[in-house]
Design a protein around this motif. Structure first.
Motif, mmCIF file in Angstrom:
data_model
loop_
_atom_site.group_PDB
_atom_site.id
_atom_site.type_symbol
_atom_site.label_atom_id
_atom_site.label_comp_id
_atom_site.label_asym_id
_atom_site.label_seq_id
_atom_site.Cartn_x
_atom_site.Cartn_y
_atom_site.Cartn_z
ATOM 1 N N MET A 160 44.313 -8.578 26.342
ATOM 2 C CA MET A 160 45.324 -8.566 25.286
ATOM 3 C C MET A 160 45.811 -7.138 25.031
ATOM 4 O O MET A 160 44.995 -6.217 24.960
ATOM 5 N N TRP A 161 47.140 -7.004 24.863
ATOM 6 C CA TRP A 161 47.759 -5.691 24.758
ATOM 7 C C TRP A 161 47.128 -4.809 23.660
ATOM 8 O O TRP A 161 46.847 -3.640 23.862
ATOM 9 N N LEU A 162 46.842 -5.462 22.492
ATOM 10 C CA LEU A 162 46.316 -4.691 21.350
ATOM 11 C C LEU A 162 44.954 -4.067 21.644
ATOM 12 O O LEU A 162 44.589 -3.039 21.090
ATOM 13 N N ILE A 163 44.185 -4.725 22.523
ATOM 14 C CA ILE A 163 42.822 -4.257 22.779
ATOM 15 C C ILE A 163 42.740 -3.431 24.057
ATOM 16 O O ILE A 163 42.029 -2.437 24.133
ATOM 17 N N ASN A 164 43.548 -3.835 25.054
ATOM 18 C CA ASN A 164 43.407 -3.191 26.368
ATOM 19 C C ASN A 164 44.214 -1.914 26.554
ATOM 20 O O ASN A 164 43.827 -1.049 27.327
ATOM 21 N N SER A 165 45.362 -1.808 25.886
ATOM 22 C CA SER A 165 46.191 -0.617 26.143
ATOM 23 C C SER A 165 45.866 0.488 25.149
ATOM 24 O O SER A 165 45.376 0.224 24.036
ATOM 25 N N SER A 166 46.167 1.715 25.582
ATOM 26 C CA SER A 166 45.867 2.870 24.737
ATOM 27 C C SER A 166 46.692 2.814 23.449
ATOM 28 O O SER A 166 46.184 3.056 22.356
ATOM 29 N N ILE A 167 47.969 2.440 23.577
ATOM 30 C CA ILE A 167 48.830 2.401 22.391
ATOM 31 C C ILE A 167 48.387 1.263 21.458
ATOM 32 O O ILE A 167 48.391 1.418 20.237
ATOM 33 N N GLY A 168 47.936 0.148 22.052
ATOM 34 C CA GLY A 168 47.443 -0.970 21.247
ATOM 35 C C GLY A 168 46.247 -0.543 20.408
ATOM 36 O O GLY A 168 46.151 -0.850 19.221
ATOM 37 N N ARG A 169 45.360 0.221 21.021
ATOM 38 C CA ARG A 169 44.165 0.689 20.282
ATOM 39 C C ARG A 169 44.574 1.635 19.157
ATOM 40 O O ARG A 169 44.013 1.619 18.072
#
Ligand code: HEM
Length: 228
Positions: free
Chosen positions: A1-10
């Motif tokens: 999931m984008w929110l968890i996997n990507s740097s910007i999501g985190r």
């Protein structure tokens, strides 16, 4: 999931949880300021928030927010260090225009967490937790006002709380600005305006906490001079 996997999501998760924690602090600060005017009013709020199911649910939600914020802080820091690789050790001169707080967010965060641990022990443990488990306490668990008087009559606690609050000021003032960047406030003019708004807001918030601690230490508040 984008929110968890990507740097910007985190980073978005860090920003949103951080903003929610600032909102909690604003509510908490208003409550503390009320204690300067009336111990009775303050204790009425404490009773209302005591060990009732809605207060316990709110505490669990707050704890989840804080844990999420802290865990992601470690993940992001590890990720940044990996990305910089061995270069981290080759750099001798500090880059110009990088704020001190920005470089020390994790250390400041650790002081904030240690201070929070002490604070929860001083108040939450002797109030909500004591009421939940029926623990014997020197003061009734709904006497937040009495507990504040007792805690801040000790100069060691006063100093520790002020160190904690100064670390919080650095952490929050940089965090607010960083969250604005992540959430995508565009344009130099609005970016600078939000930076000023954030700094003023966080400064007033922390000052109010400091004033409460000092007022209790010196015994100079309407609720302290006039109460028996
Ligand atoms: C310096 C002045 C402060 C005073 C006098 C104060 C006082 C209190 C009191 C009396 C409680 C117990 C409330 C209850 O269980 O009914 C409490 C809980 C708490 N305080 Fe503070 N506080 C201060 C600063 C802060 C700051 C700066 C933070 C955040 C960084 C904070 C975070 C918390 C948290 C997370 C709880 C537990 C809340 C819950 O049970 O849901 N406090 N505080």
């Amino acid at each position: 999931m984008w929110l968890i996997n990507s740097s910007i999501g985190r980073k978005v998760i860090m920003s949103v949880t951080g903003m929610a924690l600032i909102l909690f602090m604003t509510f908490h600060c208003c409550m503390n300021v009320a204690a300067l005017f009336s111990g009775e009013a303050y204790n009425t709020i404490c009773e209302l928030l005591g060990a009732n199911w809605y207060a316990v649910a709110a505490t669990i939600a707050l704890g989840a927010l804080a844990v999420c914020h802290i865990v992601y802080a470690f993940i992001l820091t590890a990720q940044n260090r990996r990305a910089r690789g061995s270069e981290r050790y080759a750099v001798t001169a500090k880059p110009e225009k990088v704020e001190w707080a920005s470089q020390n967010m994790l250390v400041l965060g650790l002081i904030v967490v240690l201070g929070l641990g002490l604070h929860l022990f001083n108040f939450w443990y002797k109030m909500m937790f004591a009421e939940l488990v029926g623990m014997e306490t020197a003061l009734p668990p709904t006497d937040g006002f009495g507990l504040m008087k007792e805690t801040f009559s000790n100069p060691v606690y006063v100093v520790l709380y002020i160190v904690w609050l100064v670390a919080l000021w650095f952490h929050l003032s940089h965090g607010f600005w960083s969250a604005m960047q992540t959430i995508g406030v565009n344009g130099k003019v609005w970016f600078n305006r939000w930076k000023i708004i954030g700094t003023v807001y966080v400064t007033l918030l922390i000052l109010a906490f400091v004033v409460v601690v000092l007022a209790f230490f010196f015994g100079c508040a309407p609720s302290l001079c006039c109460a028996a």
